[in-house]
Scaffold this motif. Structure first.
Motif, PDB file in Angstrom:
ATOM      1  N   GLU A  51      71.492 124.610  53.365  1.00 20.52           N
ATOM      2  CA  GLU A  51      70.690 123.518  52.809  1.00 20.52           C
ATOM      3  C   GLU A  51      71.348 122.205  53.250  1.00 20.52           C
ATOM      4  O   GLU A  51      72.551 122.030  53.038  1.00 20.52           O
ATOM      5  CB  GLU A  51      70.709 123.553  51.280  1.00 20.52           C
ATOM      6  CG  GLU A  51      69.827 124.594  50.642  1.00 20.52           C
ATOM      7  CD  GLU A  51      69.922 124.512  49.121  1.00 20.52           C
ATOM      8  OE1 GLU A  51      69.167 123.733  48.520  1.00 20.52           O
ATOM      9  OE2 GLU A  51      70.763 125.207  48.542  1.00 20.52           O
ATOM     10  N   SER A  55      71.022 122.291  46.515  1.00 15.96           N
ATOM     11  CA  SER A  55      70.308 121.964  45.276  1.00 15.96           C
ATOM     12  C   SER A  55      70.869 122.737  44.087  1.00 15.96           C
ATOM     13  O   SER A  55      71.771 122.259  43.396  1.00 15.96           O
ATOM     14  CB  SER A  55      68.804 122.167  45.458  1.00 15.96           C
ATOM     15  OG  SER A  55      68.499 123.429  46.020  1.00 15.96           O
ATOM     16  N   ASP A  56      70.390 123.954  43.852  1.00 10.49           N
ATOM     17  CA  ASP A  56      70.781 124.662  42.624  1.00 10.49           C
ATOM     18  C   ASP A  56      72.294 124.899  42.526  1.00 10.49           C
ATOM     19  O   ASP A  56      72.825 125.083  41.435  1.00 10.49           O
ATOM     20  CB  ASP A  56      70.057 126.011  42.532  1.00 10.49           C
ATOM     21  CG  ASP A  56      68.554 125.834  42.384  1.00 10.49           C
ATOM     22  OD1 ASP A  56      68.081 124.695  42.540  1.00 10.49           O
ATOM     23  OD2 ASP A  56      67.857 126.822  42.117  1.00 10.49           O
ATOM     24  N   ASP A  84      67.355 125.210  55.208  1.00 10.91           N
ATOM     25  CA  ASP A  84      66.479 125.448  54.063  1.00 10.91           C
ATOM     26  C   ASP A  84      66.118 124.098  53.452  1.00 10.91           C
ATOM     27  O   ASP A  84      66.963 123.437  52.849  1.00 10.91           O
ATOM     28  CB  ASP A  84      67.223 126.335  53.060  1.00 10.91           C
ATOM     29  CG  ASP A  84      66.405 126.592  51.795  1.00 10.91           C
ATOM     30  OD1 ASP A  84      65.378 125.923  51.601  1.00 10.91           O
ATOM     31  OD2 ASP A  84      66.816 127.455  51.004  1.00 10.91           O
ATOM     32  N   VAL A  86      63.397 123.843  51.400  1.00 14.43           N
ATOM     33  CA  VAL A  86      62.374 124.190  50.406  1.00 14.43           C
ATOM     34  C   VAL A  86      62.308 123.134  49.303  1.00 14.43           C
ATOM     35  O   VAL A  86      61.233 122.762  48.847  1.00 14.43           O
ATOM     36  CB  VAL A  86      62.652 125.594  49.824  1.00 14.43           C
ATOM     37  CG1 VAL A  86      61.866 125.841  48.551  1.00 14.43           C
ATOM     38  CG2 VAL A  86      62.312 126.662  50.861  1.00 14.43           C
ATOM     39  N   LYS A  87      63.469 122.642  48.902  1.00 16.86           N
ATOM     40  CA  LYS A  87      63.433 121.659  47.820  1.00 16.86           C
ATOM     41  C   LYS A  87      63.431 120.219  48.339  1.00 16.86           C
ATOM     42  O   LYS A  87      62.780 119.357  47.778  1.00 16.86           O
ATOM     43  CB  LYS A  87      64.615 121.873  46.876  1.00 16.86           C
ATOM     44  CG  LYS A  87      64.410 121.190  45.532  1.00 16.86           C
ATOM     45  CD  LYS A  87      65.516 121.465  44.544  1.00 16.86           C
ATOM     46  CE  LYS A  87      65.297 122.733  43.772  1.00 16.86           C
ATOM     47  NZ  LYS A  87      66.281 122.912  42.684  1.00 16.86           N
ATOM     48  N   LYS A 113      57.991 124.274  47.962  1.00 17.67           N
ATOM     49  CA  LYS A 113      57.711 123.364  46.844  1.00 17.67           C
ATOM     50  C   LYS A 113      56.916 122.094  47.177  1.00 17.67           C
ATOM     51  O   LYS A 113      55.713 122.033  46.951  1.00 17.67           O
ATOM     52  CB  LYS A 113      59.024 122.953  46.185  1.00 17.67           C
ATOM     53  CG  LYS A 113      59.877 124.155  45.769  1.00 17.67           C
ATOM     54  CD  LYS A 113      61.001 123.730  44.898  1.00 17.67           C
ATOM     55  CE  LYS A 113      62.029 124.825  44.667  1.00 17.67           C
ATOM     56  NZ  LYS A 113      61.534 126.095  44.187  1.00 17.67           N
TER      57      LYS A 113
HETATM   58  C1  LIG Z   1      66.388 125.268  48.257  1.00 12.69           C
HETATM   59  C2  LIG Z   1      65.577 126.482  47.911  1.00 12.69           C
HETATM   60  N1  LIG Z   1      65.385 127.414  48.848  1.00 12.69           N
HETATM   61  C3  LIG Z   1      64.657 128.508  48.602  1.00 12.69           C
HETATM   62  C4  LIG Z   1      64.081 128.724  47.378  1.00 12.69           C
HETATM   63  C5  LIG Z   1      63.291 129.957  47.151  1.00 12.69           C
HETATM   64  O1  LIG Z   1      61.976 129.722  47.427  1.00 12.69           O
HETATM   65  P1  LIG Z   1      60.890 130.833  47.020  1.00 12.69           P
HETATM   66  O2  LIG Z   1      60.843 130.812  45.519  1.00 12.69           O
HETATM   67  O3  LIG Z   1      59.644 130.344  47.648  1.00 12.69           O
HETATM   68  O4  LIG Z   1      61.372 132.129  47.549  1.00 12.69           O
HETATM   69  C6  LIG Z   1      64.248 127.791  46.367  1.00 12.69           C
HETATM   70  C7  LIG Z   1      63.643 128.042  45.042  1.00 12.69           C
HETATM   71  O5  LIG Z   1      63.980 127.550  44.038  1.00 12.69           O
HETATM   72  C8  LIG Z   1      65.022 126.632  46.625  1.00 12.69           C
HETATM   73  O6  LIG Z   1      65.212 125.691  45.707  1.00 12.69           O
END
Ligand SMILES: Cc1ncc(COP(=O)(O)O)c(C=O)c1O
Length: 284
Positions: A51, A55-56, A84, A86-87, A113
């Protein structure tokens, strides 16, 4: 799959902290001189997924040189670099894509997202030679849903029309400056950090030892919720508040939200929020 630590300038497991050196260099050294030389040589390594801002795992902005260094190692050893987003993708970082901040060009990027602005859609964008290899076809149950695709297209138009990428950049900087002010007033806050509208606020019981203040964080988040502000927390010690507001947030709304945080943190510091408020509550 082998996991290696993310370079955390505040709380590095491998290297020094922000004042003393670069946690990113320590992680790159560990990757190249230990992982790739021993348990996972380059020939066995298809790709490295990262990433651009974690994030998390604790809302961690890596040291400036880290991603470029990672890209250099990948290129040198013929390993794919996969991001990644996604966020953080689609504007949250203050650039359309977070990797743009770090001067790297990944081989493939995952999105989710923010792409659909709430509608369920995700994507992998990558170099043709990576994505056009499969001789077989998997249609997937949910792939290519026309409603979700139409929503994502409209969402991208809105991001452009409203100038949300630059808004995320400047309102995010304003929010970070306000969180820095909060840190000056509250000993419980050990660190604040962020890129654009992806920010983290980390609580500690002691700024010297950095002992994670996890229950305190849970109470702050719960109290903030009672006062009208929705945030949540994560991080490997459950003591980092993630602040990822909608990109349309204004500076006036920042002030409103930060005032609530100020109150919630102050009440927790003063011992005015009892353990009972947490009840069965966990996470967010
Ligand atoms: C940075 C990140 N990558 C991947 C994912 C996972 O995505 P998905 O729920 O579409 O598998 C998340 C989900 O919270 C995320 O925050």
């Amino acid at each position: 799959m082998i996991k290696i630590p993310y370079p955390d300038p505040y709380r590095s497991v491998l290297g020094s902290d922000r004042d003393a050196g670069d946690a990113g260099d320590a992680v790159l050294d560990y990757l190249e001189n230990y992982i790739l030389r021993t348990i996972c040589p380059p020939d066995d390594t298809a790709g490295i997924i990262v990433e651009p801002v974690q994030s998390d795992g604790g809302d961690i902005v890596p040291p400036p040189r880290f991603l470029k260094g990672l890209e250099t190692i990948c290129r040198k050893h013929g390993i794919l670099l996969l991001n990644d987003e996604v966020k953080i993708g689609f504007g949250r970082s203050g650039h359309m894509f977070a990797f743009e901040h770090f001067g790297v060009v990944p081989d493939a990027v995952s999105f989710g997202k923010s792409m659909g602005g709430g509608m369920p859609i995700s994507a992998v964008v990558g170099r043709r030679e990576l994505l056009d290899v499969a001789p077989a076809i998997n249609m997937y149950t949910m792939a290519g849903n026309p409603v979700a695709c139409a929503a994502a297209m409209a969402n991208l138009d809105e991001i452009e029309r409203l100038g949300l990428v630059s808004q995320a950049g400047h309102v995010g900087s304003y929010l970070l400056s306000k969180l820095n002010e909060l840190q000056e007033r509250h000993a419980l806050i050990g660190d604040v950090r962020g890129l654009g509208m992806m920010l983290g606020l980390e609580t500690v019981r002691d700024r010297g030892t950095k002992e994670p203040a996890d229950r305190e964080m849970a109470k702050i988040v719960m109290r903030a919720f009672e006062l009208g502000l929705v945030v949540f927390y994560g991080g490997i010690y459950s003591n980092v508040m993630e602040i990822t507001p909608p990109l349309i947030m204004t500076e006036a709304e920042v002030d409103e939200g930060v005032a609530i945080l100020d109150q919630a943190i102050g009440e927790v510091e003063a011992g005015q929020v009892s353990d009972e408020v947490l009840g069965e509550y966990a996470g967010w």
